[in-house]
Design an enzyme around this catalytic site. Structure first.
Site: not given
Ligand code: NOJ
Length: 535
Positions: A202, A265
């Protein structure tokens, strides 16, 4: 084609655990529900399931505010439920990918509670604490939080600010601190030892920040109606060079366990994105390519995106494609139900690992959320700008029954269910040869049986207007993928030289399958064809 790794052949299916299947009847999905759904995923024909966070959390950001990285939130079940999920997935030949949240924790995580308890706390340096700006007495710099407001929150007790890229309840960890790194790498080992096949990391671009905490510059193309976060260019708060060392360490842990997958991500322009494969391939295996999400759905734009992306890939890097996720509007809402079928064919025939967002395969669309049902903190903080993520997180549509078979009829699902779930659902669509679910299943089966369509080579075919076409070749077979991204009929013709001769093996509209192609490819509106070309 040489030896390929499982994710190069495979397809990832993304599950948002609150919304997939509720086995306990509390209106929120859970791990046992996911285990119940694995048979469906195996039938559908995907290879891996990536599960968004299910760890203990105060749920300020619905699980992305983790208060214990090595346990399961009671709403989702227990560690034993997790073990059972992994065992069943592996029995079915499915891989399990977990969401790893290394950038921040919950403010209720014992680490942060200890860190904020005093400036002398041994864990003080585990988070990013700074004195107020001496000139203004305010925050140490101008950085903004993704979900609105400043990225610094003042702590009365200790007289300093702490940094949070997201909510104040999600303080950022200090990855320059060795103990933090070791603790967080230990989290990877914990889940690998329990059978995890990989991780989606993430907020990876945020992991390390400028060591001098310089102000971010203004964004000259900012439009005030968008997200306030975009007012600045996050030059010093994201995508810092030091992040790559941290990624190498993560990879080092995974590589000790064999063929495990690391996905990052990353919302970044292509030239920055591909840097995350790392020098000599020591970075993440798949830096998420999100570029199909914001792109105008136009054949020329998409053709140019594919070309730029393919050209930018470093030697040995394996591509990937994402059409949607739990943070962005669903594909069916972005392009309409008819084009969503073409989009599925595109996603599942491009070169690179595809990720399917749960429910897209049955044609789920964004669900309007009445004001009283809003759950997402982003929508609450910055209302009315279409930033909220609840519409794309609504419960999976399993059946035409009340609550769509997601939870018992007398339970209250945590988010509203689409009104048209009586048509768009697994049980209604599974035996319908014309459904988008059947289309997905057949695309997945063809891809699995046809190395040319997964690990094979990719070559663009010149096209104009709404036409998008490319060749996939491998194992002695050659396929032409011909897509019409528009609402008018379109004809695709080979450039020069030999005409296309072959047979349509799969179509968005099943009535054309088996048709022999001789010369040009005529496409009806919103139609896509996969044609096996004669040698
Ligand atoms: C990316 C995640 O996909 C999202 O849902 C989240 O709110 C943020 N990162 C913070 O962790």
């Amino acid at each position: 084609m040489g030896e390929s790794r499982w994710w190069e052949r495979g397809v990832v299916y993304h599950v948002y655990p609150r919304s997939f299947k509720d086995s306990s009847g509390d209106g929120v999905g859970d791990l046992r529900g996911i285990t119940e759904g694995l048979g469906y995923l195996s039938w559908l024909g995907v290879d891996a399931v990536w599960i968004s966070p299910f760890y203990p959390s105060p749920m300020k950001d619905f699980g992305y505010d983790v208060s214990d990285h090595e346990d399961v939130h009671p709403t989702f079940g227990t560690l034993e439920d997790f073990d059972a999920l992994v065992a069943e997935a592996h029995r079915l030949g499915l891989k399990v990918i977990l969401d790893y949240v290394p950038n921040h924790t919950s403010d209720r995580h014992p680490w942060f509670e200890e860190s904020r308890s005093s400036r002398q706390s041994p864990r003080r340096d585990w988070y990013l604490w700074r004195d107020p700006d001496p000139r203004t007495g305010g925050p140490p710099n101008n950085w903004l939080a993704s979900f609105g407001g400043p990225a610094w929150t003042y702590d009365e007790g200790t007289g300093q600010y702490y940094y949070h890229a997201y909510l104040p309840e999600q303080p950022d960890l200090n990855w320059r601190n060795r103990e933090v790194r070791e603790a967080m790498l230990g989290v990877l080992r914990f889940w690998l030892d329990r059978g995890a096949d990989g991780f989606r990391v993430d907020a990876l671009r945020q992991l390390l920040k400028d060591d001098r905490f310089r102000d971010n510059p203004p964004n000259p193309s900012y439009r005030t109606e968008g997200s306030p976060y975009d007012a600045l260019l996050p030059a010093y708060s994201t995508d810092r060079p030091e992040v790559h060392e941290a990624i190498r360490r993560m990879r080092g842990v995974l590589d000790g366990y064999g063929e495990r997958l690391l996905i990052g991500e990353l919302y970044l322009p292509i030239d920055r994105l591909v840097a995350y494969y790392g020098e000599g391939g020591t970075g993440v295996h798949l830096p998420t390519n999100m570029h199909l999400i914001p792109i105008p759905w136009n054949a020329r734009e998409i053709a140019s995106l594919i070309e730029r992306y393919e050209a930018a890939l470093p030697e040995g890097a394996w591509p990937n494609w994402v059409l949607g996720n739990h943070d962005r509007s669903r594909i069916a809402s972005r392009v309409g139900a008819a084009q969503a079928r073409v989009a599925a064919m595109l996603l599942l025939t491009l070169r690179g690992t595809p990720t399917i967002y749960y429910g897209d395969e049955v044609g789920m669309h964004d669900v309007p959320i009445p004001p009283t049902k809003i759950r997402d903190p982003w929508e609450k903080n910055v209302p009315g700008r279409g930033l909220g993520r609840d519409p794309e997180r609504t419960p999976m549509q399993w059946s035409p029954e009340t609550n769509a078979g997601f939870c018992p009829a007398d339970a209250e699902p945590w988010l509203p269910i689409a009104e048209d779930h009586d048509r768009n659902n697994v049980s209604t669509e599974r035996d319908d040869p014309a459904s988008i679910l059947t289309l997905h299943r057949r695309l997945l089966a063809l891809r699995r049986a046809t190395p040319a369509l997964s690990t094979g080579s990719y070559a663009p075919v010149p096209a104009t207007g709404d036409g998008l076409a490319y060749l996939r070749e491998g194992d002695g077979r050659r396929y032409l993928v011909a897509l019409n991204l528009g609402r008018d009929p379109h004809e695709l013709a080979p450039d020069a030289g030999s005409p296309w001769r072959g047979r349509i093996v799969l179509s968005t509209h099943p009535d054309r399958e088996g048709e022999i192609l001789d010369g040009k490819a005529g496409l009806r509106p919103d139609e896509g064809l996969i044609i096996e070309l004669h040698p």
